[in-house]
Design an enzyme around this catalytic site. Sequence first.
Site, PDB file in Angstrom:
ATOM      1  N   HIS A 125       0.834  -1.205   0.000  1.00 43.06           N
ATOM      2  CA  HIS A 125       0.000   0.000   0.000  1.00 43.06           C
ATOM      3  C   HIS A 125       0.865   1.249   0.000  1.00 43.06           C
ATOM      4  O   HIS A 125       2.060   1.193   0.309  1.00 43.06           O
ATOM      5  CB  HIS A 125      -0.925   0.035   1.228  1.00 43.06           C
ATOM      6  CG  HIS A 125      -2.112  -0.876   1.121  1.00 43.06           C
ATOM      7  ND1 HIS A 125      -2.057  -2.189   1.506  1.00 43.06           N
ATOM      8  CD2 HIS A 125      -3.380  -0.660   0.655  1.00 43.06           C
ATOM      9  CE1 HIS A 125      -3.241  -2.752   1.290  1.00 43.06           C
ATOM     10  NE2 HIS A 125      -4.064  -1.847   0.767  1.00 43.06           N
ATOM     11  N   LYS A 163      -0.594   4.825   4.569  1.00 40.20           N
ATOM     12  CA  LYS A 163      -1.481   3.863   5.263  1.00 40.20           C
ATOM     13  C   LYS A 163      -0.997   3.647   6.693  1.00 40.20           C
ATOM     14  O   LYS A 163       0.199   3.446   6.917  1.00 40.20           O
ATOM     15  CB  LYS A 163      -1.547   2.531   4.500  1.00 40.20           C
ATOM     16  CG  LYS A 163      -2.542   1.559   5.114  1.00 40.20           C
ATOM     17  CD  LYS A 163      -2.952   0.466   4.154  1.00 40.20           C
ATOM     18  CE  LYS A 163      -3.911  -0.525   4.790  1.00 40.20           C
ATOM     19  NZ  LYS A 163      -5.200   0.098   5.168  1.00 40.20           N
TER      20      LYS A 163
HETATM   21  N1  LIG Z   1     -12.869  -1.162   2.889  1.00 43.08           N
HETATM   22  C1  LIG Z   1     -12.306  -0.657   1.776  1.00 43.08           C
HETATM   23  O1  LIG Z   1     -12.655  -1.017   0.639  1.00 43.08           O
HETATM   24  C2  LIG Z   1     -11.256   0.402   1.925  1.00 43.08           C
HETATM   25  C3  LIG Z   1     -10.909   0.821   3.172  1.00 43.08           C
HETATM   26  N2  LIG Z   1     -10.052   1.864   3.337  1.00 43.08           N
HETATM   27  C4  LIG Z   1      -9.848   2.301   4.705  1.00 43.08           C
HETATM   28  O2  LIG Z   1     -10.546   3.537   4.884  1.00 43.08           O
HETATM   29  C5  LIG Z   1      -9.904   4.300   5.892  1.00 43.08           C
HETATM   30  C6  LIG Z   1      -9.603   5.701   5.370  1.00 43.08           C
HETATM   31  O3  LIG Z   1      -8.646   5.606   4.336  1.00 43.08           O
HETATM   32  P1  LIG Z   1      -8.130   6.921   3.578  1.00 43.08           P
HETATM   33  O4  LIG Z   1      -9.280   7.635   2.961  1.00 43.08           O
HETATM   34  O5  LIG Z   1      -7.003   6.480   2.727  1.00 43.08           O
HETATM   35  O6  LIG Z   1      -7.567   7.775   4.813  1.00 43.08           O
HETATM   36  P2  LIG Z   1      -7.438   9.349   4.955  1.00 43.08           P
HETATM   37  O7  LIG Z   1      -6.525   9.566   6.113  1.00 43.08           O
HETATM   38  O8  LIG Z   1      -7.109   9.961   3.641  1.00 43.08           O
HETATM   39  O9  LIG Z   1      -8.921   9.811   5.350  1.00 43.08           O
HETATM   40  C7  LIG Z   1      -9.511   9.616   6.598  1.00 43.08           C
HETATM   41  C8  LIG Z   1     -10.381  10.828   6.869  1.00 43.08           C
HETATM   42  O10 LIG Z   1     -11.156  10.594   8.042  1.00 43.08           O
HETATM   43  C9  LIG Z   1     -11.214  11.814   8.751  1.00 43.08           C
HETATM   44  N3  LIG Z   1     -11.548  11.562  10.158  1.00 43.08           N
HETATM   45  C10 LIG Z   1     -10.809  10.953  11.102  1.00 43.08           C
HETATM   46  N4  LIG Z   1     -11.439  10.991  12.285  1.00 43.08           N
HETATM   47  C11 LIG Z   1     -12.608  11.650  12.080  1.00 43.08           C
HETATM   48  C12 LIG Z   1     -13.699  12.026  12.911  1.00 43.08           C
HETATM   49  N5  LIG Z   1     -13.722  11.733  14.220  1.00 43.08           N
HETATM   50  N6  LIG Z   1     -14.729  12.697  12.359  1.00 43.08           N
HETATM   51  C13 LIG Z   1     -14.738  12.993  11.040  1.00 43.08           C
HETATM   52  N7  LIG Z   1     -13.732  12.684  10.197  1.00 43.08           N
HETATM   53  C14 LIG Z   1     -12.684  12.013  10.715  1.00 43.08           C
HETATM   54  C15 LIG Z   1      -9.830  12.425   8.570  1.00 43.08           C
HETATM   55  O11 LIG Z   1      -9.830  13.811   8.864  1.00 43.08           O
HETATM   56  C16 LIG Z   1      -9.569  12.110   7.110  1.00 43.08           C
HETATM   57  O12 LIG Z   1     -10.051  13.120   6.259  1.00 43.08           O
HETATM   58  C17 LIG Z   1      -8.665   3.493   6.303  1.00 43.08           C
HETATM   59  O13 LIG Z   1      -8.978   2.717   7.439  1.00 43.08           O
HETATM   60  C18 LIG Z   1      -8.433   2.599   5.099  1.00 43.08           C
HETATM   61  O14 LIG Z   1      -7.719   1.430   5.389  1.00 43.08           O
HETATM   62  C19 LIG Z   1      -9.490   2.497   2.278  1.00 43.08           C
HETATM   63  C20 LIG Z   1      -9.768   2.106   1.003  1.00 43.08           C
HETATM   64  C21 LIG Z   1     -10.675   1.007   0.722  1.00 43.08           C
HETATM   65  O1  LIG Z   2      -5.778   2.146   3.235  1.00 44.12           O
HETATM   66  C1  LIG Z   2      -6.016   1.850   2.029  1.00 44.12           C
HETATM   67  O2  LIG Z   2      -5.659   2.579   1.099  1.00 44.12           O
HETATM   68  C2  LIG Z   2      -6.736   0.605   1.744  1.00 44.12           C
HETATM   69  N1  LIG Z   2      -7.242  -0.037   2.740  1.00 44.12           N
HETATM   70  C3  LIG Z   2      -8.003  -1.244   2.687  1.00 44.12           C
HETATM   71  C4  LIG Z   2      -7.273  -2.336   3.431  1.00 44.12           C
HETATM   72  O3  LIG Z   2      -6.756  -2.073   4.541  1.00 44.12           O
HETATM   73  O4  LIG Z   2      -7.235  -3.464   2.951  1.00 44.12           O
HETATM   74  C5  LIG Z   2      -8.437  -1.600   1.299  1.00 44.12           C
HETATM   75  C6  LIG Z   2      -7.510  -1.215   0.195  1.00 44.12           C
HETATM   76  O5  LIG Z   2      -6.516  -2.179   0.071  1.00 44.12           O
HETATM   77  C7  LIG Z   2      -6.942   0.177   0.343  1.00 44.12           C
END
Ligand SMILES: NC(=O)C1=CN([C@@H]2O[C@H](COP(=O)(O)OP(=O)(O)OC[C@H]3O[C@@H](n4cnc5c(N)ncnc54)[C@H](O)[C@@H]3O)[C@@H](O)[C@H]2O)C=CC1
Ligand SMILES: O=C(O)C1=N[C@H](C(=O)O)C[C@H](O)C1
Length: 274
Positions: free
Chosen positions: A163, A167
Amino acid sequence: MAEQTDRALPGIVVTGASGRMGQMLVRTIAASDRARLVDCVERAGHPWIGRDIGEAMGGAALGVAVTDDPLEAFAQAQAVIDFTAPDATVEFAALAAQARAVHVIGTTGMEPHHIAALEPAARHAVIVRAGNMSLGVNLLVRLTQKVAAALDADWDIEVVEAHHRMKVDAPSGTALMLGEAAAAGRGVDLTEMADRGRDGITGARRTGSIGFAAIRGGDVVGEHDVIFAAEGERIVLRHLATDRAIFARGALKAAIWGQGQKPGEYDMMDVLGL
Ligand SMILES: NC(=O)C1=CN([C@@H]2O[C@H](COP(=O)(O)OP(=O)(O)OC[C@H]3O[C@@H](n4cnc5c(N)ncnc54)[C@H](O)[C@@H]3O)[C@@H](O)[C@H]2O)C=CC1
Ligand SMILES: O=C(O)C1=N[C@H](C(=O)O)C[C@H](O)C1
């Protein structure tokens, strides 16, 4: 952008709207003719609070201002799509349940106590949670389970993921889903068989263990290999994500699917019928 004023369409709130996934979700919902964006939530003190989300993202206005009041936002929504951080997600689950809104959780890095804390909310509302919302990865999960079920413990199982440098959790949520699927296929408990983070004189590999390795660098969206290694041969199942839109599309599908479902906890297998 699609017309976003049709009241018959489910209204969706995006939490963490300024994040990598938050922005992708805003774009995906704004372009959809199956849902409308009703609010965007960010943490208190964030510079985007009070600004139009479209303009804050550097584009045209979308008529939705970013708020730091999740309860007020959720009260006017049919679904909340939440890719933030574990503690925030637990808080949002309680508030989404209060509003009887479907809570789609993409947040990873959730510890057992975070997951347990979702239970009361799931008694009152629909929660769809998955470490990866893409169709491809969820198919890979099924394939991994089938391959693991077909092979004995002479085949070592390793999950390797890569990643981007920002991350914060490891192994990835996807890697853990794949590990769980391998363990289920093999009929073992992942918590007993997982080998996470080797360093130093580790000794030879424990027969039957399921290993995890994480690579972090640059802008890698997400890459996952499940390696089945035996004497003289190897099987590698691989998924490469090149665009975060795949996760946003899956999350939106889950938010729409969740309308009319009974309260409870679901995952993307339920949504996709896999
Ligand atoms: N399940 C899936 O398909 C996927 C899951 N993810 C997961 O999603 C999460 C976010 O990933 P990214 O967008 O890359 O991170 P990022 O750090 O770019 O975004 C997270 C956002 O959440 C906000 N945030 C944190 N605490 C908050 C609160 N109490 N109230 C409101 N906003 C709050 C932050 O200010 C930030 O803008 C991670 O856990 C990642 O692993 C990411 C991509 C795909
Ligand atoms: O943090 C990310 O970017 C992603 N998080 C998810 C994970 O923890 O598997 C999904 C995806 O791989 C991107």
